[in-house]
Design a protein around this motif. Structure first.
Motif, PDB file in Angstrom:
ATOM      1  N   GLU A 427     -74.314 -10.994 -16.871  1.00  0.00           N
ATOM      2  CA  GLU A 427     -74.825 -11.154 -15.514  1.00  0.00           C
ATOM      3  C   GLU A 427     -74.021 -10.307 -14.526  1.00  0.00           C
ATOM      4  O   GLU A 427     -74.575  -9.714 -13.589  1.00  0.00           O
ATOM      5  N   ILE A 428     -72.713 -10.219 -14.746  1.00  0.00           N
ATOM      6  CA  ILE A 428     -71.874  -9.378 -13.888  1.00  0.00           C
ATOM      7  C   ILE A 428     -72.209  -7.900 -14.090  1.00  0.00           C
ATOM      8  O   ILE A 428     -72.192  -7.108 -13.142  1.00  0.00           O
ATOM      9  N   GLN A 429     -72.538  -7.507 -15.314  1.00  0.00           N
ATOM     10  CA  GLN A 429     -72.946  -6.124 -15.554  1.00  0.00           C
ATOM     11  C   GLN A 429     -74.207  -5.796 -14.748  1.00  0.00           C
ATOM     12  O   GLN A 429     -74.329  -4.696 -14.183  1.00  0.00           O
ATOM     13  N   ALA A 430     -75.133  -6.741 -14.695  1.00  0.00           N
ATOM     14  CA  ALA A 430     -76.368  -6.513 -13.942  1.00  0.00           C
ATOM     15  C   ALA A 430     -76.092  -6.415 -12.448  1.00  0.00           C
ATOM     16  O   ALA A 430     -76.647  -5.545 -11.751  1.00  0.00           O
ATOM     17  N   ILE A 431     -75.229  -7.276 -11.950  1.00  0.00           N
ATOM     18  CA  ILE A 431     -74.847  -7.212 -10.534  1.00  0.00           C
ATOM     19  C   ILE A 431     -74.140  -5.889 -10.241  1.00  0.00           C
ATOM     20  O   ILE A 431     -74.378  -5.246  -9.210  1.00  0.00           O
ATOM     21  N   ASP A 432     -73.279  -5.469 -11.144  1.00  0.00           N
ATOM     22  CA  ASP A 432     -72.566  -4.207 -10.990  1.00  0.00           C
ATOM     23  C   ASP A 432     -73.546  -3.043 -10.882  1.00  0.00           C
ATOM     24  O   ASP A 432     -73.419  -2.176 -10.011  1.00  0.00           O
ATOM     25  N   HIS A 496     -79.229 -10.182  -5.894  1.00  0.00           N
ATOM     26  CA  HIS A 496     -78.681 -10.939  -7.023  1.00  0.00           C
ATOM     27  C   HIS A 496     -79.799 -11.546  -7.874  1.00  0.00           C
ATOM     28  O   HIS A 496     -79.691 -11.620  -9.099  1.00  0.00           O
ATOM     29  N   TRP A 497     -80.879 -11.997  -7.226  1.00  0.00           N
ATOM     30  CA  TRP A 497     -82.009 -12.542  -7.977  1.00  0.00           C
ATOM     31  C   TRP A 497     -82.703 -11.457  -8.792  1.00  0.00           C
ATOM     32  O   TRP A 497     -83.280 -11.721  -9.846  1.00  0.00           O
ATOM     33  N   LEU A 498     -82.652 -10.232  -8.329  1.00  0.00           N
ATOM     34  CA  LEU A 498     -83.321  -9.126  -8.999  1.00  0.00           C
ATOM     35  C   LEU A 498     -82.493  -8.496 -10.114  1.00  0.00           C
ATOM     36  O   LEU A 498     -83.041  -7.812 -10.988  1.00  0.00           O
ATOM     37  N   ALA A 499     -81.185  -8.693 -10.093  1.00  0.00           N
ATOM     38  CA  ALA A 499     -80.261  -7.870 -10.888  1.00  0.00           C
ATOM     39  C   ALA A 499     -80.547  -7.897 -12.381  1.00  0.00           C
ATOM     40  O   ALA A 499     -80.569  -6.842 -13.038  1.00  0.00           O
ATOM     41  N   ASP A 500     -80.754  -9.065 -12.965  1.00  0.00           N
ATOM     42  CA  ASP A 500     -80.946  -9.136 -14.416  1.00  0.00           C
ATOM     43  C   ASP A 500     -82.217  -8.417 -14.848  1.00  0.00           C
ATOM     44  O   ASP A 500     -82.215  -7.678 -15.840  1.00  0.00           O
ATOM     45  N   ASP A 501     -83.312  -8.625 -14.123  1.00  0.00           N
ATOM     46  CA  ASP A 501     -84.558  -7.940 -14.467  1.00  0.00           C
ATOM     47  C   ASP A 501     -84.432  -6.434 -14.253  1.00  0.00           C
ATOM     48  O   ASP A 501     -84.997  -5.641 -15.010  1.00  0.00           O
ATOM     49  N   PHE A 502     -83.682  -6.044 -13.226  1.00  0.00           N
ATOM     50  CA  PHE A 502     -83.474  -4.631 -12.944  1.00  0.00           C
ATOM     51  C   PHE A 502     -82.746  -3.958 -14.098  1.00  0.00           C
ATOM     52  O   PHE A 502     -83.158  -2.884 -14.576  1.00  0.00           O
ATOM     53  N   LEU A 503     -81.667  -4.562 -14.567  1.00  0.00           N
ATOM     54  CA  LEU A 503     -80.925  -3.977 -15.684  1.00  0.00           C
ATOM     55  C   LEU A 503     -81.792  -3.878 -16.929  1.00  0.00           C
ATOM     56  O   LEU A 503     -81.788  -2.855 -17.622  1.00  0.00           O
ATOM     57  N   ARG A 504     -82.557  -4.919 -17.219  1.00  0.00           N
ATOM     58  CA  ARG A 504     -83.402  -4.891 -18.412  1.00  0.00           C
ATOM     59  C   ARG A 504     -84.465  -3.797 -18.304  1.00  0.00           C
ATOM     60  O   ARG A 504     -84.793  -3.138 -19.285  1.00  0.00           O
ATOM     61  N   ALA A 505     -85.012  -3.596 -17.111  1.00  0.00           N
ATOM     62  CA  ALA A 505     -85.999  -2.538 -16.930  1.00  0.00           C
ATOM     63  C   ALA A 505     -85.381  -1.169 -17.180  1.00  0.00           C
ATOM     64  O   ALA A 505     -85.992  -0.304 -17.830  1.00  0.00           O
ATOM     65  N   VAL A 506     -84.176  -0.958 -16.670  1.00  0.00           N
ATOM     66  CA  VAL A 506     -83.489   0.313 -16.913  1.00  0.00           C
ATOM     67  C   VAL A 506     -83.203   0.480 -18.404  1.00  0.00           C
ATOM     68  O   VAL A 506     -83.337   1.579 -18.964  1.00  0.00           O
ATOM     69  N   ALA A 507     -82.826  -0.610 -19.076  1.00  0.00           N
ATOM     70  CA  ALA A 507     -82.592  -0.544 -20.520  1.00  0.00           C
ATOM     71  C   ALA A 507     -83.858  -0.124 -21.256  1.00  0.00           C
ATOM     72  O   ALA A 507     -83.808   0.689 -22.198  1.00  0.00           O
ATOM     73  N   MET A 508     -85.008  -0.659 -20.849  1.00  0.00           N
ATOM     74  CA  MET A 508     -86.262  -0.276 -21.488  1.00  0.00           C
ATOM     75  C   MET A 508     -86.553   1.213 -21.290  1.00  0.00           C
ATOM     76  O   MET A 508     -87.022   1.897 -22.204  1.00  0.00           O
ATOM     77  N   GLU A 543     -91.903  -5.336 -22.668  1.00  0.00           N
ATOM     78  CA  GLU A 543     -90.990  -6.039 -21.767  1.00  0.00           C
ATOM     79  C   GLU A 543     -90.812  -5.292 -20.449  1.00  0.00           C
ATOM     80  O   GLU A 543     -90.539  -5.906 -19.414  1.00  0.00           O
ATOM     81  N   PHE A 544     -90.965  -3.969 -20.466  1.00  0.00           N
ATOM     82  CA  PHE A 544     -90.781  -3.197 -19.242  1.00  0.00           C
ATOM     83  C   PHE A 544     -91.745  -3.659 -18.150  1.00  0.00           C
ATOM     84  O   PHE A 544     -91.337  -3.908 -17.002  1.00  0.00           O
ATOM     85  N   GLU A 545     -93.019  -3.769 -18.478  1.00  0.00           N
ATOM     86  CA  GLU A 545     -94.004  -4.219 -17.494  1.00  0.00           C
ATOM     87  C   GLU A 545     -93.725  -5.653 -17.054  1.00  0.00           C
ATOM     88  O   GLU A 545     -93.927  -6.006 -15.888  1.00  0.00           O
ATOM     89  N   MET A 546     -93.246  -6.476 -17.979  1.00  0.00           N
ATOM     90  CA  MET A 546     -92.905  -7.851 -17.622  1.00  0.00           C
ATOM     91  C   MET A 546     -91.772  -7.890 -16.598  1.00  0.00           C
ATOM     92  O   MET A 546     -91.832  -8.635 -15.610  1.00  0.00           O
ATOM     93  N   ARG A 547     -90.750  -7.059 -16.807  1.00  0.00           N
ATOM     94  CA  ARG A 547     -89.622  -7.040 -15.864  1.00  0.00           C
ATOM     95  C   ARG A 547     -90.051  -6.517 -14.498  1.00  0.00           C
ATOM     96  O   ARG A 547     -89.608  -7.014 -13.465  1.00  0.00           O
ATOM     97  N   LEU A 548     -90.915  -5.511 -14.469  1.00  0.00           N
ATOM     98  CA  LEU A 548     -91.437  -5.032 -13.197  1.00  0.00           C
ATOM     99  C   LEU A 548     -92.209  -6.137 -12.485  1.00  0.00           C
ATOM    100  O   LEU A 548     -92.073  -6.327 -11.266  1.00  0.00           O
ATOM    101  N   ALA A 549     -93.039  -6.852 -13.238  1.00  0.00           N
ATOM    102  CA  ALA A 549     -93.819  -7.933 -12.638  1.00  0.00           C
ATOM    103  C   ALA A 549     -92.912  -9.025 -12.079  1.00  0.00           C
ATOM    104  O   ALA A 549     -93.165  -9.569 -10.990  1.00  0.00           O
TER     105      ALA A 549
END
Length: 558
Positions: A427-432, A496-508, A543-549
């Motif tokens: 979670e800290i990685q995503a915030i970072d 902060h609410w967006l961070a985890d989904d943002f990181l996962r989208a970039v990973a995709m 998962e990419f489209e899911m994270r964007l949604a």
């Protein structure tokens, strides 16, 4: 294949004077020898390391049978010093070789690998921040791995919030400092693998301000040059869910004399050199552990016979194998897709580390620095998350047999879970990534990186598909996320609410880029690569489209 066919590592390294003698043959020779050593010496200790574990008695820790002998063989063979400078006792080889070595080690025996896992980070920290006197005394010992090192950050009341650290450092008349305090979760804080242990410790000087800016970094050895033992005591080791072969120690410093590393109040600056190196290695742990789980599951799926698989596409005599069932193929192909893409991202990061350090062109060094800054948190978070969840999915292939110890898959599930926590929680990685590395510059660095990886791709249908998605995400970042998250009056916690989904989208996106690179590489038209590629587009990419949604929903409702 990934290092040479996909990333063209020999050509990239040839452009760096430091690696003028590193060619394809040398890369192959080193990786082959590393695989042989890991397979013959380290892997056989994994099961007993888990079952026997490290043992604590009156402040001393005894490692599982065979661990000390294996470590002594490891450092004497020169493996810890692969990427260290030759003037420091190292071999001066590319970081990509070190990355591949530690991925193999983690796959073979995660508990044992925890011991040397912090060496390179400690080496970089001492090399760049310690005094000449300290470097003369400790740098080569750490570079070669003759002495192991620790990273003493966490305290009982202070986990991720290092600003709460209370360990004190009081000046002594001889220029050293007396350290007093307790550190917890210290991997390898005490053991019998080496004759000395170098502790790198965050502490506060008497006049330091509160918070993280008041922290300084200190070096305290287990033994001093005159043979005297320091006042550092291992009070106990933790009983853990997994990783039993690695002692996780509670360390007490009783006015233990040590030396400051770097400038007063700049301890986190020095420590982050170590932490960033560790985060790349933790990402590699995720890849290695997931690959170990996949190998076990794939082998089992090719032997275990059950009911006939539907569809009738199996070869004669194979229709009743577990691996022919779509549900199991989905699990195995999805994990294979994560492993292969992870290697592309991780090995590319290692190559960029070498470019950042050795390239003659300052502009190219800056591009490499940007890649490492942005990609490292994604690699650490996404692939350690997948190591645990993917290993659990691989356990499912075994059915009930996966839940018992005999097959070894349950150990991987247990051992892999901690990688999501240490070296900065995921979670800290995503915030970072979002709050520290994307929002402050208006997304400029990330947008440039996305544009660059898109420009690396060709014009085949798959590459064009990836480019379209990269452009779409870039538009979303520019036109939707950034204006909303930085607007006056925006909720303070929105990013902060967006961070985890943002990181996962970039990973995709990085995985899609990786698979486009694999697909365009010579030799990628075999079943080995085509099956994993299909697994990515079918079971992972959605998962990419899911994270964007999810991010759009958060932006619309926050």
């Amino acid at each position: 294949f990934i290092l040479q066919n996909v990333l063209q590592a020999p050509q990239q390294l040839a452009a760096l004077p430091a690696f003028a003698d590193v060619d394809e043959d040398l890369l192959t020779q080193v990786t082959d020898e590393a695989s042989k050593f890991v397979g013959e010496v380290i892997a056989p200790l994994n099961r007993e390391g888990d079952e026997v574990g490290a043992a604590w008695k009156t402040g001393a820790v005894t490692m599982p049978p065979g661990f000390r002998e294996a470590y002594q063989a490891f450092w004497q063979a020169g493996w810890p010093s692969l990427a260290c400078a030759t003037e420091d006792g190292g071999q001066g080889l590319p970081a990509a070789l070190e990355a591949m070595l530690y991925e193999n080690l983690s796959a073979a025996n995660h508990g044992w690998t925890m011991a040397p896992g912090l060496l390179h980070g400690a080496y970089e920290c001492i090399k760049h921040h310690a005094s000449a006197e300290l470097k003369a005394r400790y740098l080569e010992k750490v570079a070669t791995g003759e002495w192991l090192a620790t990273m003493c950050l966490t305290e009982p009341h202070a986990g991720s919030d290092l600003g709460l650290c209370r360990t004190k450092a009081v000046p002594l008349t001889d220029g050293r400092f007396a350290l007093s305090g307790t550190k917890i979760f210290i991997s390898g804080g005490e053991h019998d693998l080496t004759d000395n242990i170098v502790h790198l410790v965050l502490a506060r000087l008497p006049d330091s301000p509160p918070g993280p800016k008041g922290l300084s970094l200190f070096l305290v050895p287990k033994f001093y040059e005159d043979g005297a033992r320091s006042a550092v005591v291992c009070e106990r080791i933790e009983e853990k869910m997994g990783l039993h072969g690695s002692p996780t120690c509670v360390m007490r410093f009783d006015e233990a004399p040590g030396w400051i590393v770097g400038e007063p109040g700049k301890g986190l600056n020095a420590m982050f050199v170590m932490m960033n190196a560790a985060r790349l290695h933790v990402g590699l742990q995720g890849i290695g552990l997931l690959d170990a789980a996949w190998q076990k599951a794939d082998a089992y799926a090719k032997e275990r016979r059950q009911m006939r698989a539907p569809g009738g596409s199996a070869k004669a005599g194979e229709a009743d194998l577990v691996g022919q069932h779509p549900a199991m193929r989905r699990i195995l192909d999805a994990q294979r897709a994560w492993i292969d893409a992870g290697r592309v991202v991780a090995y590319r990061t290692a190559l960029e580390l070498d470019i950042q350090k050795h390239h003659a062109d300052a502009a190219r060094r800056e591009l490499a620095s940007r890649w490492c800054t942005l990609v490292t948190p994604v690699l650490k978070a996404a692939w350690t998350d997948q190591a645990f969840h993917g290993a659990s999915a691989c356990l499912q292939v075994f059915g009930g047999h996966g839940f018992v110890r005999e097959w070894g898959i349950e150990q991987i599930v247990r051992d892999s879970r901690v990688a999501m926590i240490y070296e900065g929680t995921n979670e800290i990685q995503a915030i970072d990534l979002l709050l520290r590395k994307t929002l402050p510059d208006g997304g400029a660095a990330l947008l440039r990186l996305l544009a660059d990886i898109g420009a690396e791709l060709g014009d085949d249908p798959q590459a064009l598909r990836v480019k379209e998605q990269i452009n779409g995400f870039s538009d979303f970042l520019r036109e939707r996320l950034l204006p909303r998250a930085t607007a006056p009056g925006a909720p303070a916690d929105l990013a902060h609410w967006l961070a985890d989904d943002f990181l996962r989208a970039v990973a995709m996106l990085l995985m899609a880029w990786a698979w486009a690179r694999i697909g365009a590489a010579p030799g990628a038209d075999t079943a080995r690569w085509q099956t994993a590629q299909t697994g990515f587009w079918r079971w992972v990419w959605p998962e990419f489209e899911m994270r964007l949604a999810m991010m759009n929903n958060t932006l619309a409702t926050a």
